[in-house]
Scaffold this motif. Structure first.
Motif: not given
Length: 361
Positions: A210-234
């Motif tokens: 996860a840290e590697a994605f934030h450092s080296l592929a920030p555009d991709l990481a940002r897409e998943f950051d928008k789902g903070q708190g959503i993963f593992g839920t309905d």
């Protein structure tokens, strides 16, 4: 030995296997096919192989949504939280980023192995030892680890890893990655003794990738950051269906492994093949006295050797004077191609799509 509850496996299962066309088709790619007559597909063999190492409930399959019925049929042991359905194909980096977010929401201490669903491993005991050693390494180090295979020939279809300094027995720092070199460069790599094949099997802590994605592929990481708190839920499925198509289509090799400073390779020898081509299947299949391979079909040969025959129905194949060919009959498509030219199959598939749309794919 009871598998560690913090260890997870991600099986990537979304590819279409176009180099195995016409046997591997869009509606049933090669990972769902039983190539060896064992009663288990490549996906099922991948699942079986990891069970001694990872708890069954910690095995995650990531696949394209259209293959959900096949995954459910072949792996009924999995519950809904263990099958991640991609709404579209975006290569391995988004697949792995999503899996890491999904796992971290469940277990922040998780470490994970990521493996394709279509590999053949012939020495499973050695595979287990190698994976356990890899887990131990990444769990005590801030490391991204790939498994490297000693090359047996100058292969142009694989990526290569140049090894550096050994940091502990069997594990070395990575100097460079080279993706699918031409034949001359592949020969140089093999002769040098400094290069290993990139198996496409990775180990790391979920937090490290996860840290590697934030450092080296920030555009991709940002897409998943928008789902903070959503993963593992309905709400995870709805979020993925909305955001996943916006992810760049890029491999984890290009996005992370070729750029990261903390990449290591574990040099392994467990009888590996990615079964990416007909020749790879030929090499790993039993042969008759004429060195022909028959895939569960009836064949009569005359002055013919070194061929692989694959036919899905009861059709009898009779050939004379054929050497080192692929003969694959999938009902509505017959492929006849020299094994030496099988790298052209992917282009053939593209040409077929241009001329006939998706009819024969």
């Amino acid at each position: 030995m009871t598998p560690d509850r913090h260890r997870y496996c991600v099986i990537m299962c979304g590819g279409i296997g176009s180099r195995f066309w016409p046997y591997s088709r869009t509606n049933k790619p090669k990972q769902f096919i039983d190539f060896f007559g064992t009663g288990r597909s490549l996906l099922q063999m991948s699942f079986d192989r990891i069970l001694p190492i990872v708890p069954k409930e910690n095995i995650i399959v990531v696949t394209n949504a259209i293959y959900e019925p096949l995954v459910r049929e072949q792996l009924p042991e999995l519950d809904d939280s263990q099958v991640l359905l991609e709404p579209c194909r975006r290569n391995t980096a988004p697949c792995i980023a999503w899996a890491a977010c999904h796992i971290m929401a469940r277990d922040p201490q998780a470490s994970m192995i990521v493996t394709p669903s279509d590999h053949l491993i012939t020495n499973e005991a050695e595979f287990n030892r190698s994976v356990l050693r890899g887990f131990e390494f990444v769990e005590k180090n801030d490391a991204l680890l790939t498994l490297g295979i000693h090359p047996t020939r100058p292969e142009t279809g694989y990526g290569y890893i140049q090894i550096g300094q050994e940091v502990e027995p069997g594990i070395l720092k990575v100097k460079t990655f080279t993706e699918k070199p031409d034949i001359e460069l592949a020969r140089v790599f093999v002769d040098s003794g400094e290069f290993f094949w990139n198996s496409g099997i990775f180990l790391w802590r979920a937090e490290t990738i996860a840290e590697a994605f934030h450092s080296l592929a920030p555009d991709l990481a940002r897409e998943f950051d928008k789902g903070q708190g959503i993963f593992g839920t309905d709400g995870e499925k709805a979020f993925i269906n909305e955001r996943f198509p916006a992810c760049p289509s890029i491999s984890v090799d290009f996005a992370i492994m070729e750029k990261a400073p903390n990449v290591y390779v574990e040099c392994v020898d467990f009888g590996w093949s990615d079964l990416g081509t007909w020749s790879a299947l030929y090499d790993n299949s039993p042969k008759n006295r004429e060195a022909n391979v028959t895939q569960n079909c009836n064949v009569m040969t005359y002055d013919s050797s070194g061929n692989i025959f694959a036919v899905r129905d009861e059709k009898l194949i009779v050939v004379s004077g054929i050497h080192d060919y692929i003969i694959a009959d999938a009902g509505d498509v017959l492929l006849i191609c020299p094994k030496s030219e099988e790298q052209r199959i992917k282009q053939m598939v593209n040409d077929v799509q241009v001329k006939f749309d998706d009819k024969y794919l």
